[in-house]
Design an enzyme around this catalytic site. Structure first.
Site, PDB file in Angstrom:
ATOM      1  N   SER A 186      27.708  28.684  42.737  1.00 11.78           N
ATOM      2  CA  SER A 186      29.057  28.773  43.294  1.00 11.78           C
ATOM      3  C   SER A 186      29.359  30.247  43.507  1.00 11.78           C
ATOM      4  O   SER A 186      28.713  31.121  42.933  1.00 11.78           O
ATOM      5  CB  SER A 186      30.087  28.118  42.370  1.00 11.78           C
ATOM      6  OG  SER A 186      30.006  28.658  41.049  1.00 11.78           O
TER       7      SER A 186
ATOM      8  N   GLU B  94      32.465  33.401  44.154  1.00 10.97           N
ATOM      9  CA  GLU B  94      33.858  33.822  44.060  1.00 10.97           C
ATOM     10  C   GLU B  94      34.170  34.853  45.140  1.00 10.97           C
ATOM     11  O   GLU B  94      33.404  35.792  45.353  1.00 10.97           O
ATOM     12  CB  GLU B  94      34.149  34.437  42.686  1.00 10.97           C
ATOM     13  CG  GLU B  94      35.599  34.910  42.534  1.00 10.97           C
ATOM     14  CD  GLU B  94      35.866  35.521  41.177  1.00 10.97           C
ATOM     15  OE1 GLU B  94      35.861  34.746  40.195  1.00 10.97           O
ATOM     16  OE2 GLU B  94      36.054  36.753  41.094  1.00 10.97           O
TER      17      GLU B  94
ATOM     18  N   ASP C  61      45.765  38.615  33.743  1.00 11.70           N
ATOM     19  CA  ASP C  61      45.910  39.927  33.122  1.00 11.70           C
ATOM     20  C   ASP C  61      47.372  40.348  33.093  1.00 11.70           C
ATOM     21  O   ASP C  61      48.171  39.907  33.923  1.00 11.70           O
ATOM     22  CB  ASP C  61      45.105  40.971  33.908  1.00 11.70           C
ATOM     23  CG  ASP C  61      43.614  40.699  33.868  1.00 11.70           C
ATOM     24  OD1 ASP C  61      43.129  40.208  32.828  1.00 11.70           O
ATOM     25  OD2 ASP C  61      42.937  40.966  34.889  1.00 11.70           O
TER      26      ASP C  61
ATOM     27  N   PHE D 285      35.274  48.807  36.304  1.00 11.41           N
ATOM     28  CA  PHE D 285      36.030  47.556  36.380  1.00 11.41           C
ATOM     29  C   PHE D 285      35.659  46.616  35.233  1.00 11.41           C
ATOM     30  O   PHE D 285      36.523  46.095  34.526  1.00 11.41           O
ATOM     31  CB  PHE D 285      35.772  46.890  37.738  1.00 11.41           C
ATOM     32  CG  PHE D 285      36.335  45.512  37.860  1.00 11.41           C
ATOM     33  CD1 PHE D 285      37.701  45.324  38.032  1.00 11.41           C
ATOM     34  CD2 PHE D 285      35.511  44.402  37.799  1.00 11.41           C
ATOM     35  CE1 PHE D 285      38.237  44.044  38.137  1.00 11.41           C
ATOM     36  CE2 PHE D 285      36.025  43.116  37.911  1.00 11.41           C
ATOM     37  CZ  PHE D 285      37.401  42.940  38.074  1.00 11.41           C
TER      38      PHE D 285
ATOM     39  N   HIS E 234      27.405  31.176  38.717  1.00 18.98           N
ATOM     40  CA  HIS E 234      28.595  31.523  39.501  1.00 18.98           C
ATOM     41  C   HIS E 234      28.497  33.002  39.849  1.00 18.98           C
ATOM     42  O   HIS E 234      28.391  33.846  38.955  1.00 18.98           O
ATOM     43  CB  HIS E 234      29.860  31.253  38.681  1.00 18.98           C
ATOM     44  CG  HIS E 234      31.138  31.475  39.433  1.00 18.98           C
ATOM     45  ND1 HIS E 234      31.588  30.616  40.413  1.00 18.98           N
ATOM     46  CD2 HIS E 234      32.059  32.461  39.344  1.00 18.98           C
ATOM     47  CE1 HIS E 234      32.740  31.054  40.886  1.00 18.98           C
ATOM     48  NE2 HIS E 234      33.051  32.177  40.261  1.00 18.98           N
TER      49      HIS E 234
END
Length: 304
Positions: A21, A23, A115, A226, A276
């Site tokens: 999958s 994102e 977040d 990040f 993913h």
């Protein structure tokens, strides 16, 4: 995805290709919009199980997320999963968003606490009239629309705010009890972290799929900043592979593909059959890694 099995010379059949999958994040500009759809067009023939679209802090991308999801539904054969968080919205507002998604045909939501609006590392404050936790959000979605499948997050290095691994797995258990069907992990680079986490989760009797989240590091310096803010450890041996490549994007891309491909192939060798990919809206590395996993483009998709 439709799995393919190819014959090998000894008369046996090769293992099934893993399920995958992807994102994406909603675009902010017309140029980013074009880039996203070029990426979707490139990756769609790999027939992923689903593609997810993220949701900005405090719901800052709410409408762009919805527009991207709606276009994926309208113009492709892909199954979209909409990210949804508890941040900055009342229960009524979130319920309305869920209803809108259901109305346009979305049957998969990635439910997250989200977040803090002020950024990772600042105190998290719940909306006084909102869902107070990701487990409560999962329960709200499943109560309102039982036919919506819900995925949640998991943390091989535990959530940065969790007091202990046991407390973190308590949270995962609460999400499963509320109706979560799968968990997708935060990025990790040391496979041992994933397997130790999986052992902990299974020892607690949690049996839902724990899908590894994989991020090819297109821009290592930027990506490291990040992921470390989100609690992911970047091992020294991993960082060393990118040394001296800050101004050499072509070599950096080759190294990133090699490192990520090695990670997923080692996971696959140990029985992991679902991945993913955090694409960062780029197709090249994810397509190459999928190819190395034995995944080939399927028949023509509807044009996106």
């Amino acid at each position: 995805m439709t799995e393919t099995i190819s014959p090998v010379s000894n008369g046996h059949r090769a293992p099934k290709a893993p399920k995958i999958s992807f994102e994406f994040f909603p675009p902010k500009t017309e140029e980013m919009e074009r880039n996203l759809w070029e990426t979707i067009n490139r990756l769609a023939p790999l027939a992923p199980n689903f593609v997810s679209v993220t949701y900005g802090a405090g719901g800052s991308t709410r409408e762009r997320t919805h527009a991207t999801i709606a276009r994926i539904l309208k113009e492709t054969n892909l199954l979209p999963a909409a990210h949804l968080t508890c941040v900055g919205a009342s229960r009524g507002e979130i319920d309305e968003i869920v209803d809108r998604y259901h109305e346009v045909g979305v049957r998969h939501i990635v439910a997250l606490r989200g977040d803090p609006p002020a950024g990772i590392g600042t105190p998290y404050v719940t909306h006084p009239d909102g869902y107070q936790s990701s487990a409560a959000l999962v329960a709200g979605i499943k109560t309102r629309h039982p036919d919506i499948e819900v995925s949640v997050s998991a943390y091989p290095e535990k959530h940065p705010e969790a007091g202990s691994f046991d407390a973190d797995i308590d949270t995962l258990q609460a999400k499963v009890d509320a109706g979560a069907a799968r968990a997708i992990t935060q990025v990790f680079f040391d496979n041992d972290l994933y397997f130790r986490y999986l052992d902990r989760v299974r020892a607690r009797g949690i049996e839902i799929p724990i899908v590894p989240g994989i991020m090819p590091m297109h821009n290592f310096k930027q990506a490291r900043n990040f992921v470390t803010r989100a609690g992911t450890t970047v091992p020294d041996w991993f960082a060393a592979k990118f040394e001296g490549l800050d101004d050499d994007p072509e070599t950096r891309k080759l190294v990133a593909a090699t490192v990520a491909a090695g990670q997923v192939q080692k996971l696959a060798k140990h029985g992991v059959d679902t991945f993913h990919f955090y694409t960062m809206n780029r197709a090249d590395l994810v397509f190459a890694i999928s190819h190395l996993l034995g995944i080939r483009p399927h028949g023509a998709q509807k044009a996106a």
